[in-house]
Design a protein around this motif. Structure first.
Motif, PDB file in Angstrom:
ATOM      1  N   THR A 169     -49.355  11.164  15.070  1.00 49.25           N
ATOM      2  CA  THR A 169     -48.294  10.451  15.797  1.00 49.25           C
ATOM      3  C   THR A 169     -48.601   8.950  15.708  1.00 49.25           C
ATOM      4  O   THR A 169     -49.765   8.552  15.738  1.00 49.25           O
ATOM      5  CB  THR A 169     -48.222  10.876  17.273  1.00 49.25           C
ATOM      6  OG1 THR A 169     -49.300  10.264  17.987  1.00 49.25           O
ATOM      7  CG2 THR A 169     -48.284  12.391  17.439  1.00 49.25           C
ATOM      8  N   GLY A 170     -47.576   8.158  15.565  1.00 50.60           N
ATOM      9  CA  GLY A 170     -47.813   6.719  15.384  1.00 50.60           C
ATOM     10  C   GLY A 170     -48.408   6.440  14.009  1.00 50.60           C
ATOM     11  O   GLY A 170     -49.122   5.454  13.812  1.00 50.60           O
ATOM     12  N   GLY A 171     -48.080   7.289  13.050  1.00 51.98           N
ATOM     13  CA  GLY A 171     -48.706   7.203  11.720  1.00 51.98           C
ATOM     14  C   GLY A 171     -48.210   6.078  10.850  1.00 51.98           C
ATOM     15  O   GLY A 171     -48.778   5.827   9.784  1.00 51.98           O
ATOM     16  N   THR A 172     -47.125   5.375  11.283  1.00 49.12           N
ATOM     17  CA  THR A 172     -46.717   4.199  10.506  1.00 49.12           C
ATOM     18  C   THR A 172     -47.245   2.902  11.140  1.00 49.12           C
ATOM     19  O   THR A 172     -47.007   1.818  10.628  1.00 49.12           O
ATOM     20  CB  THR A 172     -45.173   4.104  10.366  1.00 49.12           C
ATOM     21  OG1 THR A 172     -44.606   4.144  11.674  1.00 49.12           O
ATOM     22  CG2 THR A 172     -44.626   5.250   9.542  1.00 49.12           C
ATOM     23  N   GLY A 173     -47.966   3.045  12.245  1.00 45.79           N
ATOM     24  CA  GLY A 173     -48.526   1.861  12.917  1.00 45.79           C
ATOM     25  C   GLY A 173     -49.783   1.348  12.208  1.00 45.79           C
ATOM     26  O   GLY A 173     -50.184   1.868  11.160  1.00 45.79           O
ATOM     27  N   TYR A 174     -50.369   0.343  12.809  1.00 44.21           N
ATOM     28  CA  TYR A 174     -51.510  -0.344  12.174  1.00 44.21           C
ATOM     29  C   TYR A 174     -52.693   0.608  11.931  1.00 44.21           C
ATOM     30  O   TYR A 174     -53.078   0.854  10.780  1.00 44.21           O
ATOM     31  CB  TYR A 174     -51.909  -1.521  13.071  1.00 44.21           C
ATOM     32  CG  TYR A 174     -53.154  -2.276  12.648  1.00 44.21           C
ATOM     33  CD1 TYR A 174     -53.405  -2.569  11.318  1.00 44.21           C
ATOM     34  CD2 TYR A 174     -54.066  -2.712  13.618  1.00 44.21           C
ATOM     35  CE1 TYR A 174     -54.547  -3.281  10.949  1.00 44.21           C
ATOM     36  CE2 TYR A 174     -55.190  -3.428  13.263  1.00 44.21           C
ATOM     37  CZ  TYR A 174     -55.434  -3.708  11.931  1.00 44.21           C
ATOM     38  OH  TYR A 174     -56.553  -4.404  11.582  1.00 44.21           O
ATOM     39  N   ILE A 175     -53.229   1.164  12.978  1.00 42.65           N
ATOM     40  CA  ILE A 175     -54.408   2.024  12.802  1.00 42.65           C
ATOM     41  C   ILE A 175     -53.984   3.385  12.235  1.00 42.65           C
ATOM     42  O   ILE A 175     -54.639   3.943  11.355  1.00 42.65           O
ATOM     43  CB  ILE A 175     -55.178   2.181  14.130  1.00 42.65           C
ATOM     44  CG1 ILE A 175     -55.565   0.788  14.655  1.00 42.65           C
ATOM     45  CG2 ILE A 175     -56.435   3.034  13.939  1.00 42.65           C
ATOM     46  CD1 ILE A 175     -56.129   0.769  16.049  1.00 42.65           C
ATOM     47  N   HIS A 221     -53.374  11.496  17.916  1.00 48.22           N
ATOM     48  CA  HIS A 221     -52.303  10.864  18.701  1.00 48.22           C
ATOM     49  C   HIS A 221     -52.545   9.359  18.849  1.00 48.22           C
ATOM     50  O   HIS A 221     -53.343   8.913  19.665  1.00 48.22           O
ATOM     51  CB  HIS A 221     -52.241  11.533  20.074  1.00 48.22           C
ATOM     52  CG  HIS A 221     -51.175  10.969  20.958  1.00 48.22           C
ATOM     53  ND1 HIS A 221     -49.902  10.668  20.510  1.00 48.22           N
ATOM     54  CD2 HIS A 221     -51.188  10.632  22.276  1.00 48.22           C
ATOM     55  CE1 HIS A 221     -49.192  10.177  21.508  1.00 48.22           C
ATOM     56  NE2 HIS A 221     -49.941  10.140  22.580  1.00 48.22           N
ATOM     57  N   PHE A 222     -51.806   8.591  18.028  1.00 48.22           N
ATOM     58  CA  PHE A 222     -51.875   7.128  18.098  1.00 48.22           C
ATOM     59  C   PHE A 222     -50.682   6.542  18.847  1.00 48.22           C
ATOM     60  O   PHE A 222     -50.786   5.442  19.381  1.00 48.22           O
ATOM     61  CB  PHE A 222     -51.818   6.507  16.685  1.00 48.22           C
ATOM     62  CG  PHE A 222     -53.023   6.749  15.835  1.00 48.22           C
ATOM     63  CD1 PHE A 222     -54.177   5.993  15.988  1.00 48.22           C
ATOM     64  CD2 PHE A 222     -53.014   7.722  14.841  1.00 48.22           C
ATOM     65  CE1 PHE A 222     -55.280   6.190  15.190  1.00 48.22           C
ATOM     66  CE2 PHE A 222     -54.117   7.928  14.036  1.00 48.22           C
ATOM     67  CZ  PHE A 222     -55.255   7.167  14.202  1.00 48.22           C
ATOM     68  N   ALA A 223     -49.535   7.238  18.787  1.00 48.27           N
ATOM     69  CA  ALA A 223     -48.284   6.628  19.225  1.00 48.27           C
ATOM     70  C   ALA A 223     -48.371   6.101  20.660  1.00 48.27           C
ATOM     71  O   ALA A 223     -48.533   6.879  21.602  1.00 48.27           O
ATOM     72  CB  ALA A 223     -47.147   7.653  19.126  1.00 48.27           C
ATOM     73  N   ALA A 224     -48.278   4.805  20.812  1.00 57.15           N
ATOM     74  CA  ALA A 224     -48.322   4.187  22.145  1.00 57.15           C
ATOM     75  C   ALA A 224     -47.946   2.713  22.034  1.00 57.15           C
ATOM     76  O   ALA A 224     -48.088   2.112  20.974  1.00 57.15           O
ATOM     77  CB  ALA A 224     -49.717   4.305  22.747  1.00 57.15           C
TER      78      ALA A 224
END
Ligand code: UFG
Length: 346
Positions: A6-12, A80-83
Motif C-alpha cells: 500500500t502506498g507503493g507509488t510513494g517515496y519509500i 503498509h506504507f499508505a499514509a
C-alpha cells in the motif's frame, strides 16, 4: 510469493517495490495517488523490467477496500506504507491525519482477518519516541508524548497492530525510520514533494536548481557542535531493502515474538550544516541559505541504536552521506529536465 504494497507509488513505497521485484516477489500496489503520480509505475517497470499490478484505491474507504480484498485475498504478506506524512499539516488538520492514517490500517486489518494476509510490515517512524531523553534511541526507549498528530497516528497505529497481534492471528514487524533521503541510482524514482518541501534535502536540491531562492536553516543556536540540529539520515535504498528482510523474516517464521519493532537508521548523526557542506562539496556549488528562527517542534538531536536491526535482521546500511546526497541531486535534475512546468509549480 505475492505481496501487497500500500502506498507503493510513494517515496519509500516505490523503492521497496523495486527491492521486492528484484528479489523475485510478485507485487500488487494500492495507492490513492494523493501524494504521488501513476508514472511511478512505469518508472518501476523501466528499472525492474516488470510492471507491478496497480489499483487506485483509497484505503480509508471501507467499501472500496472490502471490495478489493473480496477479489484479492491470496497475499503472502502486506507492506503498509499508505499514509499522510506532513508534520506541519497534521498540526493544522489533525482529523484529516487520524482519519486517513488510522482508518486505512483498520480497514486492511479487518479485511485480512479472515483471509491469508496475516503477515504485516508496517511503515513506522522514529517520531514514536517523541523527544527522547537518552541517545542513541533503542527499540526499548519509552514512547514519549507525540510531537505532532502525524507522530501520534504512527504511535496509535503501532498500538492497534500490537493489540491485533495479541488477539492471535496477525504477525507484524514495525520498522521505525529515522530520516530517509536519497533516490534510486537510476534517477527514475525519488521523493516527489507536492508543493513546497518540508524536509531538508528536497529543499536543498530545489534551491540548488534555482526553483527556490534560498534555504532557511531553522536555528543555529542548538546545543550541538555547530549549533544546528542533528538527525540520522538513511539512504532510501538501504531502507527499502530492510522491508524485504523483514517480510522474509515473518513469512519464514523467524520472528522471536509475533510483534517486533526495529529502528532503521545508520546510527550516525549529521547536523544541518554538515548536510549543506557535504552537498556543496559533492556538487561543487554554493547553496544560498539564511539562518532563521528555530522551527517549532524540532528536537535538538536524535539518532538510532541500530544494534537490533543489524544483529536480528542481519541488515546493515551500505551507503554513506555522499551517496545519499548525490542520488538525491541526480533525481532533482531528472525532475527539472523532464517536467516542463518544473519552475512554474509551487
Ligand atoms: N530544516 C531546515 N530547513 C528546512 C527543512 C529542514 O533547517 O527547510 C532542518 C530542520 O530544522 C531539522 C532538519 O533540517 O533540524 C531535518 O528536518 P526534516 O524536516 O528534513 O526532518 P525531521 O527530522 O524534522 O522530520 C523527520 C521525518 C518526519 C518525522 C520527524 C520526527 O521527516 O516524518 O522526523 O521528528 F515525523
Amino acid at each position: 510469493m505475492k505481496i501487497l504494497v500500500t502506498g507503493g507509488t510513494g517515496y519509500i513505497g516505490s523503492h521497496a517495490v523495486v527491492a521486492l521485484i528484484d528479489q523475485g516477489f510478485d507485487v500488487v500496489i494500492i495507492d490513492n495517488l494523493s501524494n504521488s503520480k501513476q508514472d511511478v509505475i512505469n518508472a518501476i517497470g523501466e528499472i525492474c523490467g516488470k510492471v507491478p499490478a496497480f489499483f487506485a484505491i483509497d484505503l480509508a474507504d471501507e467499501v472500496a477496500t472490502r471490495q478489493f480484498f473480496k477479489q484479492h485475498n491470496d497475499f503472502d504478506g502486506i507492506i503498509h506504507f499508505a499514509a499522510y506524512k506532513a508534520v506541519g499539516e497534521s498540526v493544522e488538520k489533525p482529523l484529516k491525519y487520524y482519519h486517513n492514517n488510522l482508518f486505512s490500517l483498520i480497514n486492511i486489518l479487518k479485511n485480512t482477518e479472515a483471509g491469508s494476509g496475516t503477515n504485516l510490515v508496517f511503515s513506522s517512524s522514529s517520531t514514536v519516541y517523541g523527544n527522547a531523553d537518552i541517545l542513541p534511541v533503542t527499540e526499548n526507549t519509552p514512547f514519549k508524548p507525540a510531537i505532532s498528530p502525524y507522530g501520534n497516528t504512527k504511535k496509535i497505529a503501532e498500538e492497534i497492530i500490537m493489540d491485533t497481534v495479541r488477539s492471535g492471528w496477525l504477525h507484524a514487524i514495525s520498522l521505525r525510520y529515522f530520516n530517509p533521503i536519497g533516490a534510486h541510482d537510476s534517477g527514475l524514482i525519488g521523493e516527489l514533494p507536492i508543493g513546497v518541501p518540508n524536509n531538508l534535502v528536497p529543499y536543498i536540491t530545489q534551491t540548488a536548481t534555482g526553483k527556490r531562492d534560498f534555504l532557511r536553516v531553522y536555528g543555529n543556536d542548538y546545543d550541538t557542535p555547530d549549533g544546528t540540529p542533528i538527525r540520522d539520515y538513511i539512504h532510501v535504498v538501504d531502507l527499502a531493502k530492510a522491508h524485504v528482510v523483514a517480510l522474509n523474516r515473518i513469512i519464514g517464521k523467524k520472528q522471536k515474538e509475533p510483534f517486533e519493532a526495529f529502528n532503521l537508521g545508520t546510527g550516525k548523526g549529521y547536523s544541518v550544516m554538515e548536510i549543506i557542506d557535504t552537498f556543496e562539496k559533492i556538487t561543487n556549488t554554493k547553496l544560498h541559505y539564511r539562518i532563521e528562527e528555530r522551527r517549532p517542534g524540532d528536537v535538538t538531536k536524535i539518532y538510532a541504536d541500530t544494534t537490533l536491526a543489524n544483529e536480528e535482521l542481519g541488515w546493515r546500511t551500505e551507503r554513506g552521506l555522499e551517496n545519499m546526497l548525490n542520488t538525491a541531486w541526480r533525481w532533482e535534475q531528472y525532475l527539472m529536465e523532464h517536467d516542463k512546468d518544473y519552475f512554474k509549480k509551487q
